[in-house]
Enzyme design. Structure first.
Site, mmCIF file in Angstrom:
data_model
loop_
_atom_site.group_PDB
_atom_site.id
_atom_site.type_symbol
_atom_site.label_atom_id
_atom_site.label_comp_id
_atom_site.label_asym_id
_atom_site.label_seq_id
_atom_site.Cartn_x
_atom_site.Cartn_y
_atom_site.Cartn_z
ATOM 1 C CG ASN A 102 -3.388 5.757 3.894
ATOM 2 O OD1 ASN A 102 -4.381 5.528 3.214
ATOM 3 N ND2 ASN A 102 -2.614 4.795 4.352
ATOM 4 C CG ASP B 195 -2.171 -0.847 0.995
ATOM 5 O OD1 ASP B 195 -2.373 -1.320 -0.133
ATOM 6 O OD2 ASP B 195 -2.941 -1.038 1.960
ATOM 7 N N GLY B 196 2.011 1.228 0.658
ATOM 8 C CA GLY B 196 2.874 2.409 0.670
ATOM 9 C C GLY B 196 3.332 2.784 -0.725
ATOM 10 C CE1 TYR C 89 -0.330 6.775 14.770
ATOM 11 C CE2 TYR C 89 0.872 8.126 13.190
ATOM 12 C CZ TYR C 89 0.680 7.675 14.480
ATOM 13 O OH TYR C 89 1.509 8.106 15.485
ATOM 14 C CB THR D 257 -8.115 0.786 7.095
ATOM 15 O OG1 THR D 257 -7.268 1.185 6.009
ATOM 16 C CG2 THR D 257 -9.549 0.769 6.630
#
Length: 309
Positions: free
Chosen positions: A138, A69-70, A181, A179
């Site tokens: 995010n 995802d990063g 941090y 979903t």
């Protein structure tokens, strides 16, 4: 460069050579062009053209993110000014954004080139961090340095002051980032179909102690108080300012800033529900089965079929 061009976004440290070889072989067979950031030229075959990082998205018809995802978030950020469809190839752990496993790549690439997919739109947070413009898909987080006190900041929404925080970290997230941090800090899970901004304190000591959910039209303003400890400012987990002792962060919600390719939206949603349950909920055996590779799951199904009479 004529024809269909695919830009490759690589995980910064993991070995991606096997996946790149699959894509390169497919591109050669189908007459498609591949490009990659110049700094990654040593990680790809000579047939992949290196380009300046700032030009990668603009020169691509689509992007392929190879990692977790990063890496996917990095691909979305690099195309935020002129969004391109981004296909995620999974090399990470949970992978809420990525969809395709390496063995499934060739048919996925066929569908990508044929525009046989749906697009999942993602919002971002456009942030003014002490005068620097950054984006996050995010979250943006103000995080204390260990042993140096607490993050102490005031919250204002559309210019109206709401209160203050004294906590270990202060996380502002999109629904996608709910979903990550924010969730770990005790924040709510927000449906990706919802447009909202969530402000969540981690380990609050005083002031506002619960998550605040705001509308996408409202602008968030966080300002460090004089008694605050030095804080790091993180964008999607990347430190963009370290040991800040003063200043402010202004955040506004920007819809449709990223385009994620979905080949099977329903199956992707089902897998994400299971991945979420891995975090802290009990799993049923049939849910665990859904996480297995297709071949292994089919083998188990064949073994459990009743013998012919």
């Amino acid at each position: 460069m004529a024809g269909y061009v695919i830009g490759l976004v690589l995980h910064p440290t993991r070995d991606v050579s096997a996946v790149v070889e699959i894509i390169d072989r497919w591109a050669t067979q189908h007459g498609k062009a591949l490009i990659v950031r110049a700094e990654d030229r040593h990680r790809v075959p000579a047939s992949v053209e290196p380009v300046a990082a700032a030009e990668l998205a603009a020169r691509s018809d689509a992007l392929i993110s190879i990692g977790g995802d990063g890496t996917m978030l990095g691909a979305l950020r690099c195309a935020v000014r002129d969004p391109r469809p981004v296909l995620g190839v999974h090399l990470g752990r949970l992978g809420f954004l990525v969809e395709v496993e390496p063995p499934d790549l060739p048919p996925a690439l066929d569908r990508l080139a044929a525009h046989d997919y749906t697009v999942e739109s993602h919002a971002c947070l456009a942030c003014d961090v002490c005068g620097d413009d950054v984006v996050a898909f995010n979250d943006v987080a103000l995080v204390r340095h260990p042993g140096s006190g607490f993050v102490t900041a005031t919250l204002a929404v559309d210019g109206q002051r709401y209160g203050y925080y004294r906590c270990d970290a202060l996380v502002v997230s999109t629904p996608t980032g709910s979903t990550a941090y924010s969730y770990a800090a005790g924040g709510p899970l927000i449906s990706p179909a919802t447009q909202a901004v969530v402000v969540t304190p981690s380990a609050p000591m005083a002031g506002i102690s619960r998550s605040v959910v705001l509308s996408p039209e409202e602008t968030v303003h966080l300002e460090l108080r004089p008694e605050s400890a030095p804080v790091a400012v993180e964008m999607d987990g990347l430190v963009i300012r370290d040991a800040a002792t003063e200043g402010s962060v202004r955040i506004r919600y920007v819809p449709n800033a990223g385009l994620v390719v979905r080949l099977d939206p329903r199956r992707h949603q089902e897998r994400n529900q299971i991945k979420l349950s891995l975090l802290d909920l009990p799993l049923l055996p049939d849910q665990l089965r859904e996480l297995l590779p297709d071949e292994l799951r089919e083998q188990l199904n064949r073994r459990e079929l009743p013998p012919p009479r």
